[in-house]
Design a protein around this motif. Structure first.
Motif, PDB file in Angstrom:
ATOM      1  N   VAL A 156       0.837  -1.205   0.000  1.00  0.00           N
ATOM      2  CA  VAL A 156       0.000   0.000   0.000  1.00  0.00           C
ATOM      3  C   VAL A 156       0.871   1.253   0.000  1.00  0.00           C
ATOM      4  N   ARG A 157       1.905   1.254   0.811  1.00  0.00           N
ATOM      5  CA  ARG A 157       2.808   2.414   0.846  1.00  0.00           C
ATOM      6  C   ARG A 157       3.442   2.651  -0.533  1.00  0.00           C
ATOM      7  N   LYS A 158       3.873   1.581  -1.173  1.00  0.00           N
ATOM      8  CA  LYS A 158       4.487   1.719  -2.502  1.00  0.00           C
ATOM      9  C   LYS A 158       3.469   2.196  -3.537  1.00  0.00           C
ATOM     10  N   MET A 159       2.244   1.730  -3.418  1.00  0.00           N
ATOM     11  CA  MET A 159       1.201   2.126  -4.368  1.00  0.00           C
ATOM     12  C   MET A 159       0.870   3.618  -4.260  1.00  0.00           C
ATOM     13  N   THR A 160       0.675   4.118  -3.037  1.00  0.00           N
ATOM     14  CA  THR A 160       0.325   5.537  -2.904  1.00  0.00           C
ATOM     15  C   THR A 160       1.501   6.423  -3.324  1.00  0.00           C
ATOM     16  N   SER A 161       2.727   5.983  -3.059  1.00  0.00           N
ATOM     17  CA  SER A 161       3.896   6.747  -3.518  1.00  0.00           C
ATOM     18  C   SER A 161       3.960   6.776  -5.038  1.00  0.00           C
ATOM     19  N   ALA A 162       3.616   5.643  -5.671  1.00  0.00           N
ATOM     20  CA  ALA A 162       3.680   5.548  -7.133  1.00  0.00           C
ATOM     21  C   ALA A 162       2.733   6.535  -7.817  1.00  0.00           C
ATOM     22  N   VAL A 163       1.638   6.902  -7.131  1.00  0.00           N
ATOM     23  CA  VAL A 163       0.698   7.861  -7.727  1.00  0.00           C
ATOM     24  C   VAL A 163       0.911   9.272  -7.180  1.00  0.00           C
ATOM     25  N   GLY A 164       1.998   9.478  -6.435  1.00  0.00           N
ATOM     26  CA  GLY A 164       2.372  10.821  -6.003  1.00  0.00           C
ATOM     27  C   GLY A 164       1.847  11.274  -4.663  1.00  0.00           C
ATOM     28  N   PHE A 165       1.315  10.325  -3.853  1.00  0.00           N
ATOM     29  CA  PHE A 165       0.766  10.685  -2.546  1.00  0.00           C
ATOM     30  C   PHE A 165       1.298   9.720  -1.483  1.00  0.00           C
ATOM     31  N   PRO A 166       2.507   9.974  -0.967  1.00  0.00           N
ATOM     32  CA  PRO A 166       3.120   9.046   0.000  1.00  0.00           C
ATOM     33  C   PRO A 166       2.265   8.855   1.252  1.00  0.00           C
ATOM     34  N   THR A 167       2.282   7.640   1.774  1.00  0.00           N
ATOM     35  CA  THR A 167       1.521   7.293   2.978  1.00  0.00           C
ATOM     36  C   THR A 167       2.220   7.836   4.227  1.00  0.00           C
ATOM     37  N   LEU A 168       1.431   8.493   5.077  1.00  0.00           N
ATOM     38  CA  LEU A 168       1.916   9.000   6.361  1.00  0.00           C
ATOM     39  C   LEU A 168       1.500   8.084   7.519  1.00  0.00           C
ATOM     40  N   ARG A 169       0.315   7.495   7.392  1.00  0.00           N
ATOM     41  CA  ARG A 169      -0.193   6.576   8.424  1.00  0.00           C
ATOM     42  C   ARG A 169      -0.990   5.489   7.714  1.00  0.00           C
TER      43      ARG A 169
END
Length: 196
Positions: A156-169
């Protein structure tokens, strides 16, 4: 001796931030780490059914039954996560998540499978975690629900980073029909079975 009469034990826990999904340290350098065994006196042979990394929180299933573990880890059982991301996530990014994105897994490129994803209209009412997430002075954040049938390392962390929105929590809120609510951080509940 017949092994069919062995009674297995199953637990549902709300894994806190900062804990490893393990029960003891194998290396002296990890002595400063926190382990699940500090939350409860679990039986011998207990194992986590799918892990949550140290910085992730939420629903974690534990069992002494390897067959139950294998079934829950299979692609038949959905896992839903709520991710607080850096920035106000766009509908375009949500659509990319749904279709699948390219991430790195063990040094190779991997295309994630299509999944369910949507922006949460309200901030989830989770308890504050032990380490505070940065506040809005550093820019807006938003929450997204992502439901997967696969579970690559830190997916999930890698996925949100891939679309430009890094995971914070990151909080896992559901595994199959088992929901995190109304548990509190650190709760441990023994159940008869995970499978209905």
């Amino acid at each position: 001796m017949l092994l069919e009469n062995i009674t297995h034990r199953h637990f549902i826990i709300y894994k806190p931030y900062g804990y490893l999904s393990q029960f003891m340290s194998n290396a002296s350098k990890q002595q400063s780490k926190k382990f699940l065994g500090e939350l409860h006196d679990f039986p011998d042979g207990i194992m986590a059914v799918g892990r949550l990394d140290e910085k992730s929180e939420g629903l974690l299933l534990l069992t002494t039954d390897g067959q139950t573990s294998a079934f829950v880890n299979s692609k038949k059982v959905e896992k839903e996560y709520y991710a607080q991301v850096d920035g106000d996530i766009s509908m375009e990014a949500i659509e990319q998540l749904k279709l699948g994105v390219e991430i790195g897994v063990e040094g190779k490129k991997y295309q994630t499978k299509p999944c369910k994803a949507f922006k949460l209209s309200a901030i989830p009412d989770f308890e504050e975690r032990s380490r505070k997430v940065r506040d809005d002075r550093h820019g807006p954040t938003s929450w997204v629900s992502i439901t997967l049938n696969e579970g690559k390392f830190r997916q999930v962390r890698k996925m949100t980073s891939a679309v430009g929105f890094p995971t914070l929590r990151l909080v896992r809120v559901r595994v199959g029909d088992i929901h995190l609510k109304p548990m509190k951080i650190g709760d441990v509940v023994e159940v008869a079975s995970f499978l209905s």
